[in-house]
Design a protein around this motif. Structure first.
Motif, PDB file in Angstrom:
ATOM      1  N   LYS A  42       0.832  -1.194   0.000  1.00  0.00           N
ATOM      2  CA  LYS A  42       0.000   0.000   0.000  1.00  0.00           C
ATOM      3  C   LYS A  42       0.870   1.249   0.000  1.00  0.00           C
ATOM      4  O   LYS A  42       2.039   1.205   0.373  1.00  0.00           O
ATOM      5  N   GLU A  43       0.267   2.354  -0.405  1.00  0.00           N
ATOM      6  CA  GLU A  43       0.997   3.607  -0.409  1.00  0.00           C
ATOM      7  C   GLU A  43       1.139   4.156   1.003  1.00  0.00           C
ATOM      8  O   GLU A  43       0.301   3.906   1.875  1.00  0.00           O
ATOM      9  N   ARG A  44       2.197   4.910   1.174  1.00  0.00           N
ATOM     10  CA  ARG A  44       2.384   5.572   2.453  1.00  0.00           C
ATOM     11  C   ARG A  44       1.343   6.675   2.572  1.00  0.00           C
ATOM     12  O   ARG A  44       1.127   7.448   1.643  1.00  0.00           O
ATOM     13  N   GLU A  45       0.694   6.755   3.718  1.00  0.00           N
ATOM     14  CA  GLU A  45      -0.357   7.740   3.906  1.00  0.00           C
ATOM     15  C   GLU A  45      -0.049   8.653   5.080  1.00  0.00           C
ATOM     16  O   GLU A  45       0.546   8.229   6.082  1.00  0.00           O
ATOM     17  N   LEU A  46      -0.464   9.895   4.953  1.00  0.00           N
ATOM     18  CA  LEU A  46      -0.297  10.868   6.026  1.00  0.00           C
ATOM     19  C   LEU A  46      -1.258  10.547   7.157  1.00  0.00           C
ATOM     20  O   LEU A  46      -2.454  10.362   6.919  1.00  0.00           O
ATOM     21  N   VAL A  47      -0.723  10.494   8.361  1.00  0.00           N
ATOM     22  CA  VAL A  47      -1.544  10.280   9.546  1.00  0.00           C
ATOM     23  C   VAL A  47      -1.850  11.620  10.209  1.00  0.00           C
ATOM     24  O   VAL A  47      -3.006  11.935  10.487  1.00  0.00           O
ATOM     25  N   ALA A  48      -0.811  12.394  10.467  1.00  0.00           N
ATOM     26  CA  ALA A  48      -0.984  13.681  11.118  1.00  0.00           C
ATOM     27  C   ALA A  48       0.256  14.525  10.883  1.00  0.00           C
ATOM     28  O   ALA A  48       1.361  13.978  10.726  1.00  0.00           O
ATOM     29  N   ARG A  57      -3.042  18.883  11.372  1.00  0.00           N
ATOM     30  CA  ARG A  57      -4.086  18.275  10.556  1.00  0.00           C
ATOM     31  C   ARG A  57      -3.966  16.766  10.633  1.00  0.00           C
ATOM     32  O   ARG A  57      -2.897  16.231  10.956  1.00  0.00           O
ATOM     33  N   TYR A  58      -5.087  16.106  10.343  1.00  0.00           N
ATOM     34  CA  TYR A  58      -5.184  14.673  10.568  1.00  0.00           C
ATOM     35  C   TYR A  58      -5.873  13.969   9.412  1.00  0.00           C
ATOM     36  O   TYR A  58      -6.735  14.554   8.747  1.00  0.00           O
ATOM     37  N   ALA A  59      -5.510  12.708   9.242  1.00  0.00           N
ATOM     38  CA  ALA A  59      -6.282  11.867   8.345  1.00  0.00           C
ATOM     39  C   ALA A  59      -7.661  11.661   8.949  1.00  0.00           C
ATOM     40  O   ALA A  59      -7.808  11.608  10.180  1.00  0.00           O
ATOM     41  N   VAL A  60      -8.658  11.537   8.111  1.00  0.00           N
ATOM     42  CA  VAL A  60     -10.024  11.359   8.588  1.00  0.00           C
ATOM     43  C   VAL A  60     -10.141  10.143   9.493  1.00  0.00           C
ATOM     44  O   VAL A  60     -10.847  10.158  10.513  1.00  0.00           O
ATOM     45  N   SER A  61      -9.396   9.104   9.170  1.00  0.00           N
ATOM     46  CA  SER A  61      -9.509   7.838   9.901  1.00  0.00           C
ATOM     47  C   SER A  61      -9.001   7.917  11.337  1.00  0.00           C
ATOM     48  O   SER A  61      -9.329   7.048  12.159  1.00  0.00           O
ATOM     49  N   VAL A  62      -8.202   8.932  11.647  1.00  0.00           N
ATOM     50  CA  VAL A  62      -7.638   9.018  12.998  1.00  0.00           C
ATOM     51  C   VAL A  62      -8.117  10.243  13.762  1.00  0.00           C
ATOM     52  O   VAL A  62      -7.811  10.387  14.957  1.00  0.00           O
TER      53      VAL A  62
END
Length: 120
Positions: A42-48, A57-62
């Motif tokens: 999977k691609e690397r995703e921004l968490v915060a 800012r935050y990912a919606v999931s967290v």
């Protein structure tokens, strides 16, 4: 410039962990720091992320469960992770946008990653 993260580990669903990442070396300013995560395939995703001025800012999931903060005096970013879920299992990477010298462009640096595993 080096980034060193710590605080990963194994936790049960609903538990908490706090990740820390410290930047060391010669630089004049840290513009922002962030946490990303990546699972195999999977691609690397921004968490915060957080700027030196404290804008986060935050990912919606967290959002609402994770909280990011930066201590400018210690060149350290923290990620407080609460109400952890199995889907949060991943390798977490610290990232910093750092200006090494005045008048030069900032550079993005990455830490080696720390494993977070949430058991169900």
């Amino acid at each position: 410039v080096q980034l060193q993260a710590s605080g990963g580990g194994l936790v049960q669903t609903g538990g908490s962990l706090r990740l820390s990442c410290v930047a060391s070396g010669n630089f004049v300013r840290i513009n922002s720091m962030a946490w990303y995560r990546q699972n195999p395939g999977k691609e690397r995703e921004l968490v915060a992320s957080v700027t030196g001025g404290g804008t986060d800012r935050y990912a919606v999931s967290v959002k609402g469960r994770f909280f990011v903060s930066m201590d400018n005096t210690k060149n350290t970013v923290y990620l407080q992770m609460n109400s952890l879920e199995p889907d949060d299992t991943s390798v977490y990477y610290c990232n910093a946008d750092i200006r090494r010298m005045w008048g030069r462009d900032s550079i993005s640096y990455w830490g080696p990653g720390t494993q977070v595993t949430v058991s169900s």
